[in-house]
Enzyme design. Structure first.
Site, PDB file in Angstrom:
ATOM      1  NE  ARG A 233      11.270   6.183  -4.271  1.00  0.00           N
ATOM      2  CZ  ARG A 233      10.328   6.521  -5.028  1.00  0.00           C
ATOM      3  NH1 ARG A 233       9.413   5.671  -5.171  1.00  0.00           N
ATOM      4  NH2 ARG A 233      10.544   7.343  -6.220  1.00  0.00           N
ATOM      5  CD  GLU A 262      11.815  -3.038  -5.110  1.00  0.00           C
ATOM      6  OE1 GLU A 262      12.174  -2.492  -6.223  1.00  0.00           O
ATOM      7  OE2 GLU A 262      11.162  -2.336  -4.359  1.00  0.00           O
ATOM      8  CG  HIS A 280       8.756  -0.990  -7.439  1.00  0.00           C
ATOM      9  ND1 HIS A 280       9.967  -0.681  -6.788  1.00  0.00           N
ATOM     10  CD2 HIS A 280       7.982  -0.091  -7.577  1.00  0.00           C
ATOM     11  CE1 HIS A 280      10.047   0.797  -6.612  1.00  0.00           C
ATOM     12  NE2 HIS A 280       8.892   1.106  -7.383  1.00  0.00           N
TER      13      HIS A 280
END
Length: 528
Positions: A233, A262, A280
């Site tokens: 994370r 992000e 990601h």
């Protein structure tokens, strides 16, 4: 009766087969609707399946008059308003296990890329530069991998690292030396892991306690030349501190798949040649996307057929006649669980919950789930809820038992939570008083009477004259106001306990100063 299901994000076609083949399901696949079109159409659907693109907002849920279940093909539910879903009686399910293998593999791939400078060497070759000396790497064999967080993904990474003949040391709040021995890895504290790791990878949820867990202070105690990996994370690692640590040479390199904000395209970390980064991609494999779609499809199908779902995220509906009796105790049970977790500060192996007085005559299973949720939420955050609390406790090796007694022990109702572990046994008890609400009435063998809310300090000390005054002066020096105080003792001059409620959180500096007083045995700050 036909159960209408909307697929509003692109999902694996093979993953949707359980729904496509079911006779009672009418499937509508339309990932092209914008927010306005979705609002216009949603009220005819019984279920909606999403990934991360569709925002299932309160407005959408409240407009969806027939909506009964929301399926998230993945783990995170940040794009779903869970409170709104619960308030409107909508079950939310996800697929927590589908991406475990993909995330673990991506972590190992990032470690490999980092150790051998693979992306940098490829980029140089694309620029027609043949420079073998510049990209000399290191072997993983006999290097130490430090793992912070040993849940499903962390454990899979550990197994793969052992296959590379790495030494593995791991820290997790629920990890024990016995479990470490079973897994063939070394048990360590967080500091042990940070000091020992040649490579350090994090696999924890992002919580208040884990935000910037890897910060400037953490980097300072690591080995020189350590390499950092984060495929868990964004926000667990302080990105600015990481940049400084790389610039100083303390950190030799970092491999990052997740970021605090992000999309992550304009940060100074990306200017460093020592950084390997991906957008990601941890769960972005064909297999993982198929598995999560299959898992969530099966749960929606089960629900449509009146069966229990396997992976609920929010609290399921409770019959109104039961809810009426137990709802007033929900808050009390959860606060007692949270209080005793902060009080022990160590891994719990056994939890015993006893219900006395009027509580002996009602259904207490939902209260147990709330108590266990309170026990674990400091470690698991929003991941834990009333529904999955007992499941997660069992998976962590925590034995939970409940019992009832008609003995009132001086109270109309009483909930007692006793926890055990290597630290010994600790106990708290609370009651619900008409007109006053939840009250904490016992800590271990000490009697108290305090509302379990806000900022609290539990001080265990010797019963000596002047202790309260010196403690009060120390707190006042840090400009902290005491709202209430409760004191009890075992006997004159023996052990005693003091519980304060204060106006703001007690910082470490003040806590350490109180703990340094001669008569003080321990000080614990608890925020409820």
């Amino acid at each position: 009766m036909t159960f209408q299901v909307l697929i509003s994000d692109p999902l694996s076609e093979d993953g949707l087969k359980p729904l496509q083949e079911a006779e009672n399901i009418e499937l509508v696949i339309n990932p092209g609707w914008n927010d306005e079109e979705l609002l216009d159409q949603i009220d005819v659907f019984d279920a909606i399946l999403v990934r991360s693109q569709t925002q299932v907002t309160r407005a959408l849920i409240e407009k969806a008059s027939n909506l009964k279940i929301i399926g998230r093909a993945g783990v995170g539910v940040d794009n779903i308003d869970l409170d709104a879903a619960t308030e409107n009686g909508v079950i939310v399910v996800n697929a927590p296990n589908g991406n475990t293998n993909s995330a673990a593999e991506h972590t190992v791939a990032m470690i490999m890329a980092l150790s051998r400078n693979i992306p940098q060497a490829y980029h140089a070759l694309k620029q027609k530069q043949w420079d073998r000396k510049r990209f000399v790497g290191v072997e993983l064999k006999q290097k130490t991998l430090g793992i912070v967080g040993l849940g499903r993904i962390g454990a899979e990474v550990a197994a793969r690292a052992k296959g590379q003949r790495m030494n593995v040391i791991a820290y997790d709040p629920f990890f024990t030396e016995e479990k470490a021995e079973q897994m063939g890895v070394q048990y360590g504290t967080l500091e042990d892991v940070l000091r020992a790791g040649d490579f350090i990878t994090v696999h924890t949820p992002l919580l208040k306690e884990t935000k910037h867990l890897i910060n400037k202070d953490a980097f300072e105690i690591m080995k020189d030349g350590v390499q950092i990996v984060n495929c868990a994370r964004g926000g667990i690692i302080d990105e600015d501190a990481l940049y400084d640590a790389i610039q100083s040479g303390k950190v030799a390199g970092a491999a990052l798949d997740v970021f605090e904000q992000e999309p992550f395209t304009d940060h100074k970390l990306l200017t460093l040649p020592e950084v390997v980064a991906t957008p990601h991609l941890g769960a972005s494999t064909v297999e993982a996307q198929e598995v999560v779609a299959i898992d969530v499809s099966h749960d929606v199908l089960r629900f449509s057929q009146g069966e229990a779902v396997r992976n609920p995220v929010n609290m399921p509906s409770v019959p109104s006649e039961i809810m009426y009796k137990i709802e007033p105790y929900f808050h009390l049970a959860e606060k007692l669980g949270t209080f005793i977790t902060d009080l022990t500060k160590e891994v719990v192996s056994e939890v015993k919950i006893t219900y006395a007085g009027d509580l002996a005559d009602i259904e207490i299973a939902p209260l147990t789930r709330n108590a266990v949720k309170g026990l674990l939420k400091r470690y698991l955050g929003s991941r834990i809820n009333d529904v999955n609390a007992l499941f997660l406790a069992d998976r962590k090796g925590i034995e939970v038992s409940e019992s009832k007694t008609s003995s009132k022990k001086g109270f109309t109702n009483l909930i007692t939570i006793e926890v055990s572990g290597k630290f010994g046994t600790r106990k708290v008890a609370g009651t619900l008083l008409n007109g006053l609400g939840p009250r904490l009435v016992r800590v271990d063998e000490y009697r108290v009477d305090i509302t379990p809310q806000g900022h609290m300090v539990v001080i265990q000390h010797r019963d000596q004259p002047g202790v309260i005054g010196r403690m009060g002066s120390t707190i006042a020096k840090h400009n902290i106001n005491i709202a209430t105080m409760q004191v009890d003792r075992s006997d004159i001059g023996g052990d005693a306990i003091m519980i304060l409620t204060i106006d703001r959180h007690l910082e470490d500096e003040a806590l350490n100063e109180i703990e340094s007083l001669d008569e003080i045995k321990s000080v614990t700050a608890i925020d409820l």
